[in-house]
Scaffold this motif. Structure first.
Motif, PDB file in Angstrom:
ATOM      1  N   ILE A  80      44.146  45.793  28.757  1.00  0.00           N
ATOM      2  CA  ILE A  80      43.638  44.517  29.268  1.00  0.00           C
ATOM      3  C   ILE A  80      44.753  43.752  29.988  1.00  0.00           C
ATOM      4  N   ARG A  81      45.957  43.818  29.460  1.00  0.00           N
ATOM      5  CA  ARG A  81      47.077  43.110  30.086  1.00  0.00           C
ATOM      6  C   ARG A  81      47.381  43.679  31.468  1.00  0.00           C
ATOM      7  N   TYR A  82      47.463  45.010  31.580  1.00  0.00           N
ATOM      8  CA  TYR A  82      47.773  45.611  32.876  1.00  0.00           C
ATOM      9  C   TYR A  82      46.595  45.513  33.849  1.00  0.00           C
ATOM     10  N   LEU A  83      45.376  45.467  33.320  1.00  0.00           N
ATOM     11  CA  LEU A  83      44.209  45.314  34.185  1.00  0.00           C
ATOM     12  C   LEU A  83      44.162  43.914  34.794  1.00  0.00           C
ATOM     13  N   ASN A  84      44.809  42.953  34.104  1.00  0.00           N
ATOM     14  CA  ASN A  84      44.914  41.585  34.608  1.00  0.00           C
ATOM     15  C   ASN A  84      43.526  41.001  34.910  1.00  0.00           C
ATOM     16  N   VAL A  85      42.667  41.033  33.889  1.00  0.00           N
ATOM     17  CA  VAL A  85      41.283  40.592  34.062  1.00  0.00           C
ATOM     18  C   VAL A  85      41.233  39.105  34.395  1.00  0.00           C
ATOM     19  N   ARG A  86      40.569  38.790  35.508  1.00  0.00           N
ATOM     20  CA  ARG A  86      40.432  37.412  35.954  1.00  0.00           C
ATOM     21  C   ARG A  86      38.973  36.983  35.885  1.00  0.00           C
TER      22      ARG A  86
END
Length: 308
Positions: free
Chosen positions: A16-22
Motif C-alpha cells: 500500500i505504501r509503494y502503491l501510494n494510494v490517493r
C-alpha cells in the motif's frame, strides 16, 4: 486454516505504501485472490475512487466479491466504485484504457485458498486429485500433463519451470508409474526417484516434490507468459506518475519483474523505487511463513512511452 487467516495478504503495508494510494484515484489489483490487498486499497480510495480487480479463479472470486460487499456495508457512501473481472490478468490491456491507472498491484503467489483446498490439487501436503488449474473451467489439468506428455518434454518443463536438476530422473520415474491421478501418488513417485540427499537433510530442506509441483503448476496455468504480458502492458496502462508494485515468490517470477523494471528505467519510462527487493520482517514471517520468500519491487512511471 480459517477464513480469517486466509485473509492475511503478504507485505500488505509495504504494498500500500509503494502503491501510494490517493483518494479518488483508479487502481488495479491484478491478483484479487481473497481481496486482502483490494480491501486495503478500497478503504483509502473514497467515493470518487475506482478499484478494478482481476482473478480467473471462480472460488476466489466468489469469496472476494462477498468480502467487498461486506466492506460496502461498513464504508457506506465512502465506498469506491468496484469493477471485478473474472479473467486472466493478461487481458487487462484489452479491458482498460491506456494511461488510465494511478496504480497497478500484482501479487504473483498462489492463493491460500488454492494451496489449502486438497481438491484443487496444488499441494502434496494433503492428498487430492491432480488438477492445479487456477481456473478449473478451462485448460489441461496437471493429471493430463503428467500422464500424456512425453518423457523428454516432461523433463524439460520440470527443469525449466521448477529449476529441478534431477528433472530427467523424475520424468523417467513418472512415465514408468503412469497412470498417476493424485497428489500423494505423484509426490511418492518423485520422492522415490529423487530423495533428499544426506547433505541436504536439514529443518529447512525442500520436500523432493516441491520443484516438480511448482513446475507443473506454472506450466498448467501459463504463469510466466501471464506475468510477461502484464509487465509488458503496465507502462501503457499507467498514467505518468502512476505506480507499479509486484510481489513475487520464486526466482522465475522475480527475475521477470526485475528485468522489466530495469528495462523500463533504461528507456526512461520508469523510476525504480526499490533498489533492492522489499522482504517481510521477522514478525510477518512468524505470523505467515509463506511470506518468507516474498519479494516486492516497485516503480513509478515517468512519462508516456512504450517498450521497444
Amino acid at each position: 486454516m480459517t477464513e480469517r487467516e486466509r485473509h492475511v495478504p503478504v507485505l500488505l503495508q509495504d504494498a500500500i505504501r509503494y502503491l501510494n494510494v490517493r483518494p479518488g484515484g483508479t487502481y488495479v489489483d491484478a491478483t484479487l485472490g481473497l481481496a486482502g490487498h483490494s480491501t486495503a486499497i478500497a478503504r483509502q480510495l473514497g467515493p470518487r475512487g475506482k478499484l478494478i480487480a482481476f482473478d480467473r479463479d471462480p472460488d476466489a472470486m466468489a469469496i472476494a466479491r462477498k468480502r467487498l460487499d461486506d466492506l460496502r456495508e461498513v464504508l457506506g457512501p465512502a465506498m469506491p466504485e468496484v469493477v471485478l473481472h473474472d479473467v486472466e490478468f493478461s487481458q487487462a490491456e484489452k479491458l482498460l484504457e491506456a494511461e488510465s491507472l494511478d496504480g497497478l498491484l500484482a501479487d504473483f503467489g498462489v492463493s491460500s485458498l488454492q494451496f489449502d483446498e486438497a481438491h484443487r490439487g496444488f499441494s502434496f501436503q494433503a492428498d487430492g486429485p491432480l488438477d492445479m488449474r487456477m481456473n478449473p473451467r478451462v485448460g489441461m489439468s496437471a493429471e493430463q500433463v503428467v500422464n500424456q506428455v512425453d518423457e523428454k518434454e516432461l523433463a524439460d518443463l520440470i527443469y525449466e519451470f521448477g529449476e529441478e536438476r534431477r528433472s530427467r530422473r523424475i520424468a523417467r520415474a513418472i512415465v514408468r508409474a503412469r497412470p498417476i491421478t493424485t497428489t500423494a501418488q505423484l509426490a511418492k513417485v518423485i520422492s522415490a526417484a529423487a530423495p533428499i540427499m544426506k547433505s541436504d537433510r536439514s529443518r529447512h530442506a525442500l520436500h523432493p516434490a516441491t520443484r516438480t509441483f511448482q513446475a507443473l503448476r506454472i506450466y498448467v496455468n501459463a504463469e510466466l507468459s501471464e506475468i510477461e504480458a502484464l509487465l509488458d502492458a503496465a507502462p501503457r496502462l499507467l498514467k505518468p506518475g502512476g505506480r507499479l508494485v509486484v510481489i513475487s515468490f520464486h526466482s522465475l517470477e522475480d527475475r521477470r519483474a526485475k528485468d522489466s523494471l530495469r528495462e523500463g528505467a533504461r528507456q526512461g519510462i520508469y523510476e525504480v523505487l526499490t533498489r533492492k527487493p522489499v522482504t517481510a520482517e521477522a514478525e510477518e514471517t512468524d505470523r505467515n511463513p509463506r511470506s518468507r520468500s516474498a519479494k516486492l519491487r516497485a516503480a513509478e512511471k515517468k512519462k508516456a512511452g512504450r517498450f521497444s
